[in-house]
Enzyme design. Structure first.
Site, short mmCIF file in Angstrom:
data_model
loop_
_atom_site.label_atom_id
_atom_site.label_comp_id
_atom_site.label_asym_id
_atom_site.label_seq_id
_atom_site.Cartn_x
_atom_site.Cartn_y
_atom_site.Cartn_z
N ALA A 80 0.84 -1.20 0.00
CA ALA A 80 0.00 0.00 0.00
C ALA A 80 0.87 1.25 0.00
CB ALA A 80 -0.92 0.00 1.23
N VAL A 81 0.48 2.19 -0.84
CA VAL A 81 1.14 3.49 -0.89
C VAL A 81 0.05 4.54 -0.62
CG1 VAL A 81 2.29 5.15 -2.44
CG2 VAL A 81 2.97 2.73 -2.46
N GLU A 113 -1.75 -13.01 -4.33
CA GLU A 113 -3.11 -12.95 -4.88
C GLU A 113 -3.51 -11.49 -4.99
OE1 GLU A 113 -3.59 -15.04 -1.69
OE2 GLU A 113 -2.97 -16.83 -2.78
N ASN A 118 -7.94 -5.23 -10.06
CA ASN A 118 -6.86 -4.31 -9.64
C ASN A 118 -5.75 -4.28 -10.70
OD1 ASN A 118 -5.05 -2.71 -8.27
ND2 ASN A 118 -5.21 -3.82 -6.33
N TYR A 125 3.05 -5.84 -10.73
CA TYR A 125 3.69 -7.15 -10.53
C TYR A 125 4.24 -7.71 -11.85
CZ TYR A 125 1.57 -6.96 -5.92
OH TYR A 125 1.21 -6.57 -4.65
C1 LIG Z 1 -0.77 -0.72 -6.04
C2 LIG Z 1 -0.03 0.47 -5.42
C3 LIG Z 1 0.73 0.00 -4.20
C4 LIG Z 1 0.93 1.04 -6.48
O1 LIG Z 1 1.72 2.03 -5.85
P1 LIG Z 1 2.44 3.20 -6.68
O2 LIG Z 1 3.44 3.78 -5.78
O3 LIG Z 1 1.45 4.09 -7.29
O4 LIG Z 1 3.15 2.35 -7.84
P2 LIG Z 1 4.31 2.87 -8.79
O5 LIG Z 1 4.29 4.35 -8.91
O6 LIG Z 1 5.58 2.24 -8.34
O7 LIG Z 1 3.85 2.25 -10.16
C5 LIG Z 1 4.49 1.14 -10.66
C6 LIG Z 1 3.73 0.57 -11.85
O8 LIG Z 1 2.40 0.21 -11.50
C7 LIG Z 1 1.56 0.48 -12.60
N1 LIG Z 1 0.67 1.57 -12.23
C8 LIG Z 1 0.70 2.33 -11.11
N2 LIG Z 1 -0.32 3.21 -11.10
C9 LIG Z 1 -1.03 2.98 -12.22
C10 LIG Z 1 -2.21 3.55 -12.78
N3 LIG Z 1 -2.89 4.53 -12.16
N4 LIG Z 1 -2.66 3.06 -13.96
C11 LIG Z 1 -2.00 2.05 -14.60
N5 LIG Z 1 -0.86 1.48 -14.11
C12 LIG Z 1 -0.39 1.93 -12.95
C13 LIG Z 1 2.44 0.87 -13.73
O9 LIG Z 1 2.87 -0.32 -14.37
C14 LIG Z 1 3.58 1.54 -13.00
O10 LIG Z 1 4.76 1.56 -13.73
P3 LIG Z 1 5.10 2.87 -14.61
O11 LIG Z 1 4.87 4.07 -13.71
O12 LIG Z 1 6.53 2.66 -14.99
O13 LIG Z 1 4.16 2.83 -15.75
C15 LIG Z 1 -1.02 1.61 -5.02
O14 LIG Z 1 -1.82 1.93 -6.13
C16 LIG Z 1 -1.92 1.24 -3.84
O15 LIG Z 1 -1.56 1.43 -2.67
N6 LIG Z 1 -3.13 0.72 -4.13
C17 LIG Z 1 -4.07 0.34 -3.08
C18 LIG Z 1 -3.65 -0.93 -2.39
C19 LIG Z 1 -3.49 -2.07 -3.36
O16 LIG Z 1 -4.23 -2.24 -4.31
N7 LIG Z 1 -2.50 -2.93 -3.10
C20 LIG Z 1 -2.20 -4.10 -3.89
C21 LIG Z 1 -2.93 -5.26 -3.32
S1 LIG Z 1 -2.26 -6.77 -3.98
#
Ligand SMILES: CC(C)(COP(=O)(O)OP(=O)(O)OC[C@H]1O[C@@H](n2cnc3c(N)ncnc32)[C@H](O)[C@@H]1OP(=O)(O)O)[C@@H](O)C(=O)NCCC(=O)NCCS
Length: 194
Positions: A80-81, A113, A118, A125
């Site tokens: 989570a971020v 999983e 999502n 991943y």
């Molecule tokens: C999933 C999560 C942790 C990603 O965090 P983040 O810091 O935004 O991720 P990053 O900036 O490192 O993004 C990495 C990659 O994810 C994908 N990505 C991230 N945000 C995206 C968006 N809004 N749309 C499409 N792809 C996306 C892309 O592949 C991206 O790579 P790129 O920036 O080179 O294109 C964040 O969205 C989150 O906390 N979500 C809620 C909790 C959750 O769903 N956790 C996962 C449960 S398994």
């Protein structure tokens, strides 16, 4: 001229648990739903088979992840971020840190999983070469949803070290564009007292 922000990737310590729990609460609607209590997080941070990793900037935790070592497997069970810090590469940095921890522990593959809707997490991943190996219907509740099971093999193979190095280079370049400098030294992977 803006000053670079130091970003520290580290194993969480007990004093960071309240903040981590707050991020869990802020993200639980979208994620696979950890819903862990502070006590549960505290247990994770004391367990040597658990990697509870966080990213800290100016004493604020911006995101965290949790990985369990189970036999030869690395189970990513939480990521989570904080919403206002997304899309800056922090999620990637956390996955990288957890995979590095797993490889240092000699684990052979990683699995997780994720809700089938999502797409953001699935894309994230996939960028670490995770592939879908199956689905479980009705795995999640509120709302009911299919889980996509993902898998990444070869963590113990020599070429994985090269992959980790390449990802690290890319992650640092991307973070630098956001004005972050990353500190992720080897010794942060040692638990206190270990
Ligand atoms: C999933 C999560 C942790 C990603 O965090 P983040 O810091 O935004 O991720 P990053 O900036 O490192 O993004 C990495 C990659 O994810 C994908 N990505 C991230 N945000 C995206 C968006 N809004 N749309 C499409 N792809 C996306 C892309 O592949 C991206 O790579 P790129 O920036 O080179 O294109 C964040 O969205 C989150 O906390 N979500 C809620 C909790 C959750 O769903 N956790 C996962 C449960 S398994």
């Amino acid at each position: 001229l803006e000053l670079a922000l130091e970003l520290v990737l580290q194993l969480a310590t007990a004093s960071q648990i309240p903040q981590i729990h707050q991020i869990d609460l802020a993200c639980q609607k979208e994620s696979s739903g950890g819903f862990w209590s502070e006590d549960a997080y505290l247990k994770e941070c004391l367990n040597p088979n658990s990697c509870l990793m966080c990213l800290v900037s100016d004493r604020q935790i911006l995101g965290f992840g949790c990985l369990w070592s189970v036999l030869e497997e690395a189970h990513i069970i939480m990521l989570a971020v904080l919403p206002e810090y997304r899309r800056q590469g922090l999620g990637k940095c956390l996955i990288w840190g957890m995979l590095r921890w797993a490889s240092q522990k000699g684990l052979e593959w990683a699995t997780l999983e994720v809700r089938s809707s999502n797409q953001v997490a699935i894309a994230l991943y996939q960028s670490f070469d995770f592939i879908e190996i199956g689905r479980r219907a009705d795995y999640y509740a509120n709302p009911s949803e299919t889980a996509v099971i993902m898998w990444r093999k070869g963590l113990h193979k020599p070429d994985f070290q090269q992959a980790l190095d390449d990802w690290q280079t890319q992650i640092r370049i991307n973070l630098a564009k956001q004005n972050y400098t990353l500190t992720a030294s080897e010794q942060i992977y040692q638990k206190e007292g270990a």
